[in-house]
Structure formats: C-alpha cells, structure tokens
Design an enzyme around this catalytic site. Structure first.
Site, PDB file in Angstrom:
ATOM      1  N   ASP A 292      -2.933  -1.749  -0.893  1.00 49.27           N
ATOM      2  CA  ASP A 292      -1.220  -1.168  -2.061  1.00 49.27           C
ATOM      3  C   ASP A 292      -0.915  -1.852  -2.986  1.00 49.27           C
ATOM      4  O   ASP A 292      -1.946  -2.949  -3.167  1.00 49.27           O
ATOM      5  CB  ASP A 292      -0.343  -2.062  -0.247  1.00 49.27           C
ATOM      6  CG  ASP A 292      -0.620  -1.568   0.636  1.00 49.27           C
ATOM      7  OD1 ASP A 292      -1.639  -0.833   0.557  1.00 49.27           O
ATOM      8  OD2 ASP A 292       0.548  -1.945   1.271  1.00 49.27           O
ATOM      9  N   HIS A 343       2.132   5.294  -1.121  1.00 47.43           N
ATOM     10  CA  HIS A 343       2.871   3.986  -0.550  1.00 47.43           C
ATOM     11  C   HIS A 343       3.952   3.990  -1.873  1.00 47.43           C
ATOM     12  O   HIS A 343       4.663   3.005  -2.405  1.00 47.43           O
ATOM     13  CB  HIS A 343       2.351   2.883  -1.267  1.00 47.43           C
ATOM     14  CG  HIS A 343       2.431   1.390  -1.451  1.00 47.43           C
ATOM     15  ND1 HIS A 343       2.880   1.611  -0.474  1.00 47.43           N
ATOM     16  CD2 HIS A 343       2.219   0.562  -1.534  1.00 47.43           C
ATOM     17  CE1 HIS A 343       3.122  -0.029   0.107  1.00 47.43           C
ATOM     18  NE2 HIS A 343       2.925  -0.281  -0.476  1.00 47.43           N
ATOM     19  N   HIS A 347       7.394   1.612  -5.176  1.00 53.04           N
ATOM     20  CA  HIS A 347       7.476   0.150  -4.474  1.00 53.04           C
ATOM     21  C   HIS A 347       9.424  -0.382  -3.883  1.00 53.04           C
ATOM     22  O   HIS A 347       9.442  -0.807  -3.439  1.00 53.04           O
ATOM     23  CB  HIS A 347       6.874  -1.115  -4.768  1.00 53.04           C
ATOM     24  CG  HIS A 347       6.478  -1.962  -3.792  1.00 53.04           C
ATOM     25  ND1 HIS A 347       7.326  -2.568  -2.923  1.00 53.04           N
ATOM     26  CD2 HIS A 347       5.362  -1.881  -3.080  1.00 53.04           C
ATOM     27  CE1 HIS A 347       6.275  -3.632  -2.187  1.00 53.04           C
ATOM     28  NE2 HIS A 347       5.146  -2.795  -1.781  1.00 53.04           N
ATOM     29  N   HIS A 436      -3.679  -6.108  -1.368  1.00 52.85           N
ATOM     30  CA  HIS A 436      -3.916  -5.951  -2.438  1.00 52.85           C
ATOM     31  C   HIS A 436      -4.752  -5.885  -3.623  1.00 52.85           C
ATOM     32  O   HIS A 436      -5.187  -6.682  -3.721  1.00 52.85           O
ATOM     33  CB  HIS A 436      -2.529  -6.399  -3.086  1.00 52.85           C
ATOM     34  CG  HIS A 436      -1.260  -6.652  -1.767  1.00 52.85           C
ATOM     35  ND1 HIS A 436      -0.917  -7.523  -0.717  1.00 52.85           N
ATOM     36  CD2 HIS A 436       0.249  -5.745  -2.055  1.00 52.85           C
ATOM     37  CE1 HIS A 436       0.399  -7.081  -0.135  1.00 52.85           C
ATOM     38  NE2 HIS A 436       0.630  -6.070  -0.629  1.00 52.85           N
TER      39      HIS A 436
END
Length: 476
Positions: A292, A343, A347, A436
């Site tokens: 991510d 994604h 964020h 990540h």
C-alpha cells in the site's frame, strides 16, 4: 394520244417512287438520331459497382494512373451519410499523407510509386458493421510495410466505436485480451522477439485498436511484426464472445441484431478460454503479497526487482497523488505481470467523507492510473480498511473491495527482521499479506519474505490470480 397517257403514268410512278424513297430515308434518319440520343443518355449515367458480398453497398474508387505518385484506392459506400463521410475522410487523408511523404523524402520522379488501398467488410448486421482496410505502398520495385485499419460502427447510433465501448465501464478486459494475444502470438516462433511481442500485447488500448465484432466472436488484428527477413503479414486472433459474457454489453452479444446479413463463415481457430499465462497451479499453495501507499522510487523498485527475479507477482494498491510522479513505475508493475489497485487519492478515511468526496478520492485515482498506463483497477483497498454501506453505495459496485488477513504492521516497527517474522509465522495457503512499499525496511523485508515463501513452494500471486485460483478450486 396513247403514248402521252403512258408517259404521264411513268412520270407519276417516278414521283411516287421518289417520294416513298425520301420517306424511307427520313424514317431511317429519325430512328438513327433517336438511337444516338438514347445511347448518349445511357453513357452519361454513371456505372454502379456493387460490393461482391453486399449488393446494396456501392464501391467507390479513386485512381491516379501515373508511374510516379499514382494510387488506386477503393472504399465502400453504405448510403449512410455519417459513416460514408468517415470512410471518405480516411482514404483522402491517406492519399494526402502518401503525397506528402513523397515530397518530404524528395523521391525522384523517375522512381515508380503507387499507393494501394483495398477493403473488406468483415461483418454487417443490424447492430454493427466493420470495414477492414489494407494499405500497401510500392516504391522503386519494392512493396513497403503493409498496414491495416479497421472501422467498426454501431449502426443504431451511427457512431464509430472502440473496444472499450463494447465492455462495461471499469471491467478489466484489457488484461484478459493481453494474456490471450500474447499466448496465441507466442506460438508463432518466427513472428518476433519475445520482448517485442510483450510490448505489442501489453494491456493498453492502443495495442487493441483494430478489431471486428462477428456474430459469436471478437476478432483482434495486429499490424505486421518486423522480422529479420522483413515484415510479417498482419495477424489476427478470434475470441469467443462467451468468454466475456459478464462484462460485454448486451447489445454486442450473440443476439438476433448481431446476425450477419449473409451467412457468416466463422474463423478457422477460435480462442474459447482465457489462458493461464501465469503458470499458476491451483493444486499448489498460493499467497498474495500486497503493498500500500506507493509507488515510491526506491522501495517499490527493489520489491519489483525481487518479484521479477523469482518469477512472482504481487498487487500494489497505489495513491493517485503519487502515481502522477512515478508513471514509469506503474507501467513496469503491469508489464511484469503485477496488479495495480486503487488506494484512494491521498489516504483519507472514506467512511467519514461525503459522497462527492469519496468519488473524488476513487474516480480521480482511477483516471490517473488509466492515463499513465491504459489500465483501470478493479480492486479497491480503502485506507485503514474503513468501509461501510454508504461508501459501497457511493462506489456503485464498480470496484471490488479487498482487505487482508495478515497485517505486518511494518509501518509501526520499521524493523526488517520483525516484519519477516510477522509474515512467516502467519502464512498459509490463500492468505493476503498487507505491507507498504514506501519504507526501505519494508522493501528489505519483502525481499527476504519472497525468498522464504518460494523455498516453501508458495506461488506468489496477484489478488485477481488468487480469486481465480479459489474459483477453480470451487469448480473442481
């Protein structure tokens, strides 16, 4: 007295005879004039040249009969003004480009040149029509690279359509077409080098711009490939429509409206299933590594290198705000068989946003990914895993929500060994691992995790590949 009477009779007879002859000559003259006028009238009417397969279609020709700069061009007239104009504009443009090329390259007038354009109507139904043009340029005794151009029109709307117009929005049809095209064309060992073949079949709309819709199949056309001995012939691949039944728009399926006007001859070879080009064995263990918050230049590149070296794949859930700075990394992800997911833009927690804000976060990210790669994600990972019914409603079902079941918390520990231990202690067949790709420690850990998983005979797959394996297992 008798002699005078006889003379008078002879004179009268001669006059009558002469009159009859004159009348006869006059009649013949009138008939000749009428016949000539009729012939002249017939000659003035243009000769109609009909297409051999579709008699209602009229063949138009443009010919310039000269040794240098000559051309012979034919194109169809369907007697549908908007469509006919598009086809006429195309051939006129090709002639203009040909003449401009001759002038720019200063090709001597002593060298013979000719442009030839022919056409074939590959399909003609109530719903669509496709015209396939073949173009050849002859220069100085040699034919140059042949090329093809297709025009597919939706007849009810009279609009030209592309492949993306026949599939539901956000459907991942390009990846399927890419796998099919690469697998089929790779069978011809003499076609081209493997890297060139990968480039010509990667999932971008530009690689799949030439196509035809038949009754039961979609036919893809590819420009000639460059070989050591010259150019190949244009290539074609026929794919059964049923493969795309869930994502193909209803009006382009095998319905009555898509029946050809004449009996259609099906292609000799038809692809009936999407190949398992990744080589994944559904009977063996699989695991999906996901990353991510990227892409990033350093960590993401290291992870991609490790995946490539081990012939493995992963899924990268990227932020739209970062994609614009690293378009080449997104392209590399896809070219090497990895998957790109959504994604959000920057964020936020989607469950706290309004409908308009959620759609900005998701749709703008979709748009930037498509802009830089031609790919539209089909999987969404909401930041923090925050998802509720409102967010799902705002998304409209266009994206599949993907969470995880192994959380490394690599963002918290920033410790390579701890991250490796966190994964290897929890791995199991079918798991989805969350990491990540913006931390150096995560990249270092990922390299080691990939090695250890491969040593334990795990197949490292994307989310879509994992779903396919699960589906195959259920069917089995």
């Amino acid at each position: 007295m008798k002699i005078k009477i006889d003379q008078l009779k002879r004179i009268k007879f001669k006059r009558v005879f002469t009159l009859l002859v004159c009348i006869f000559v006059l009649v013949l003259s009138i008939r000749y004039v009428i016949s000539e006028k009729a012939q002249a009238t017939i000659k003035k009417e243009p000769e109609i040249n009909s297409d051999r397969k579709y008699p209602t279609v009229e063949i138009q020709t443009l010919i310039k009969d000269q040794t240098h700069g000559g051309y012979s061009v034919s194109y169809p007239s369907l007697h549908i003004k908007k469509i006919d104009q598009s086809l006429k504009t195309y051939v006129k443009k090709e002639i203009a480009n040909y003449q401009q090329t001759l002038a720019q390259n200063a090709i001597s007038k002593n060298i013979s040149t000719e442009l030839t354009i022919t056409y074939d109507i590959t399909h003609y139904s109530e719903q669509t029509v496709t015209i396939l043009f073949n173009k050849y340029i002859f220069t100085g005794g040699k034919w140059g690279e042949p090329s093809i151009q297709t025009f597919t029109f939706d007849l009810p709307s009279k609009k030209q359509i592309s492949l993306q117009d026949i599939f539901y929005e956000n459907s991942d049809y390009l990846n399927s077409l890419s796998m099919i095209a690469f697998t089929e064309l790779k069978q011809n060992k003499n076609l081209t080098e493997l890297e060139q073949l990968k480039e010509k079949t990667k999932p971008s709309i530009e690689n799949f711009s030439e196509f035809s819709l038949l009754e039961n199949t979609i036919v893809l056309y590819f420009q000639p490939f460059l070989k050591p001995t010259g150019y190949s012939e244009p290539q074609s691949i026929a794919i059964k429509k049923e493969i795309f039944d869930s994502i193909l728009l209803d009006q382009y399926k095998n319905t009555e409206a898509n029946k050809n006007k004449i009996k259609e001859t099906p292609p000799s070879h038809i692809v009936t299933e999407i190949p398992n080009s990744s080589g994944i064995d559904p009977t063996k263990k699989v695991i999906a590594l996901t990353f991510d918050d990227g892409p990033s230049k350093g960590p993401t590149t290291l992870i991609l290198d490790a995946l490539k070296e081990s012939d493995s794949h992963a899924t990268f859930f990227v932020l739209g705000s970062r994609v614009q700075y690293y378009p080449e990394i997104i392209q590399r992800m896809l070219e090497e068989g990895n998957e790109v997911g959504n994604h959000s833009w920057d964020h936020p927690q989607l469950s706290r946003l309004t409908e308009e804000q959620v759609q900005h976060q998701i749709l703008d990210t979709q748009a930037i990914i498509k802009k830089v790669s031609g790919h539209e994600p089909i999987h969404l990972r909401p930041p923090y895993g925050a998802i509720n019914d409102n967010v799902r409603q705002y998304l409209g079902g266009g994206l599949s929500v993907t969470l995880w079941n192994v959380d490394t918390e690599d963002w918290k520990s920033r410790d390579k060994d701890q991250i490796v231990q966190s994964v290897m202690s929890k791995v199991a067949d079918g798991k989805i691992v969350l990491m990540h790709d913006i931390y150096a420690t995560s990249a270092e850990a990922a390299i080691e995790i990939i090695k250890q998983l491969k040593a334990q005979d795990y197949q490292l797959v994307t989310i879509s590949e994992l779903e396919e394996v699960k589906k195959q297992r259920q069917e089995a």
